[in-house]
Design a protein around this motif. Sequence first.
Motif, PDB file in Angstrom:
ATOM      1  N   ARG A 117     -17.036 112.582  42.916  1.00  0.00           N
ATOM      2  CA  ARG A 117     -16.848 114.258  42.923  1.00  0.00           C
ATOM      3  C   ARG A 117     -18.054 114.759  43.644  1.00  0.00           C
ATOM      4  NH1 ARG A 117     -14.348 111.100  45.602  1.00  0.00           N
ATOM      5  NH2 ARG A 117     -11.502 111.225  45.485  1.00  0.00           N
ATOM      6  N   ASP A 146      -3.358 115.684  41.050  1.00  0.00           N
ATOM      7  CA  ASP A 146      -2.879 114.948  41.478  1.00  0.00           C
ATOM      8  C   ASP A 146      -1.272 114.827  42.347  1.00  0.00           C
ATOM      9  OD1 ASP A 146      -6.053 114.648  42.441  1.00  0.00           O
ATOM     10  OD2 ASP A 146      -6.293 112.724  42.050  1.00  0.00           O
ATOM     11  N   TRP A 184      -8.133 110.030  38.824  1.00  0.00           N
ATOM     12  CA  TRP A 184      -8.971 110.915  39.095  1.00  0.00           C
ATOM     13  C   TRP A 184      -8.215 111.842  37.567  1.00  0.00           C
ATOM     14  CZ3 TRP A 184      -7.737 109.210  43.683  1.00  0.00           C
ATOM     15  CH2 TRP A 184      -8.822 108.624  43.725  1.00  0.00           C
ATOM     16  N   GLY A 206     -17.001 104.356  46.374  1.00  0.00           N
ATOM     17  CA  GLY A 206     -16.974 106.165  47.457  1.00  0.00           C
ATOM     18  C   GLY A 206     -16.200 106.180  46.874  1.00  0.00           C
ATOM     19  N   ASP A 207     -14.970 106.426  45.934  1.00  0.00           N
ATOM     20  CA  ASP A 207     -14.015 106.995  44.997  1.00  0.00           C
ATOM     21  C   ASP A 207     -14.107 107.637  43.454  1.00  0.00           C
ATOM     22  OD1 ASP A 207     -12.225 107.108  47.351  1.00  0.00           O
ATOM     23  OD2 ASP A 207     -11.311 105.446  46.724  1.00  0.00           O
ATOM     24  N   ASN A 227      -6.411 114.361  45.762  1.00  0.00           N
ATOM     25  CA  ASN A 227      -8.379 113.215  45.922  1.00  0.00           C
ATOM     26  C   ASN A 227      -7.912 111.707  45.634  1.00  0.00           C
ATOM     27  OD1 ASN A 227     -10.357 113.649  43.654  1.00  0.00           O
ATOM     28  ND2 ASN A 227      -8.809 114.317  42.140  1.00  0.00           N
ATOM     29  N   ASN A 251      -7.475 111.775  49.402  1.00  0.00           N
ATOM     30  CA  ASN A 251      -8.036 112.538  50.184  1.00  0.00           C
ATOM     31  C   ASN A 251      -9.163 113.021  50.292  1.00  0.00           C
ATOM     32  OD1 ASN A 251      -4.489 113.732  50.788  1.00  0.00           O
ATOM     33  ND2 ASN A 251      -5.554 112.503  52.375  1.00  0.00           N
ATOM     34  N   ASN A 252      -9.560 112.477  48.996  1.00  0.00           N
ATOM     35  CA  ASN A 252     -10.872 113.116  48.249  1.00  0.00           C
ATOM     36  C   ASN A 252     -11.103 114.605  48.806  1.00  0.00           C
ATOM     37  OD1 ASN A 252     -13.595 112.523  48.172  1.00  0.00           O
ATOM     38  ND2 ASN A 252     -14.438 112.694  50.852  1.00  0.00           N
ATOM     39  N   ARG A 253      -9.912 115.189  48.436  1.00  0.00           N
ATOM     40  CA  ARG A 253     -10.067 116.741  47.302  1.00  0.00           C
ATOM     41  C   ARG A 253      -9.721 117.283  46.083  1.00  0.00           C
ATOM     42  NH1 ARG A 253      -8.677 120.906  51.834  1.00  0.00           N
ATOM     43  NH2 ARG A 253      -9.869 119.402  53.196  1.00  0.00           N
TER      44      ARG A 253
END
Length: 230
Positions: free
Chosen positions: A111, A204, A211, A107-108, A158, A160-162
């Motif tokens: 992007r 980040d 990331w 899931g990570d 990233n 927080n998936n951003r």
Amino acid sequence: MKKFLFLLLFSPILLAQEGMFSKDPIINKENWNKQRVHWGYYLGFNSLDFKTDYLSVTEDIEVGATTGFNVGLIGNLRLAEYFDLRFEPGLVITQRNLTFPNITDTGDRLREVKSTYIFFPLLLKYSALRTGNVRPYLLGGVSTALNLSSNADSPDDNFNNRFRMTKWTNFYEVGFGIDLYLEYFIFSPSIRGVFSMNDELIRDNDPNSPWTGNVHEMKTRGFFINFSFH
């Protein structure tokens, strides 16, 4: 849809082909290039990815480019017989899918980087001698672009998936095309390479982020295919 778009863009050329490339073609728009200023618009496609440099040797971040869309306006100022100055503000919509091989969590790893740029290019156009109703050209210049989808002001990263990028980016552009003088308008297909001049990645908050921690620079590069009408 692709067949329809092809017919829409190229049917005027196909219909005019016999007259355009015959031995003694009828000269269309004979005094067009003597205008001091003229206007037009363009639409087209793009494919952008990232050129990434790292702080230490590692597996490359995989970039999956998609086909995006361009649309904009053209303002053309005649400088001399073979030289024109162009301003081509436009909207560029694209997406790049980044896969981080060093991250094990499925899931990570991915992007989806969706970008909506407003481009402001200033270009110099050099045109060859016109032959009948055909005139090839080269162009090059610089542009600045505002990324409306940058997430630059977001406190999340990233973790927080951003994925975050800078708002403003400078590019240089080089390309070539051909002006086709049809009976009622000028049709001009072109292809152009675009290359970012500055790092676009916002790191980040954690300097050891999987990331962004090992990324030295991340710059956009790619090409545009535009179809212009004057």
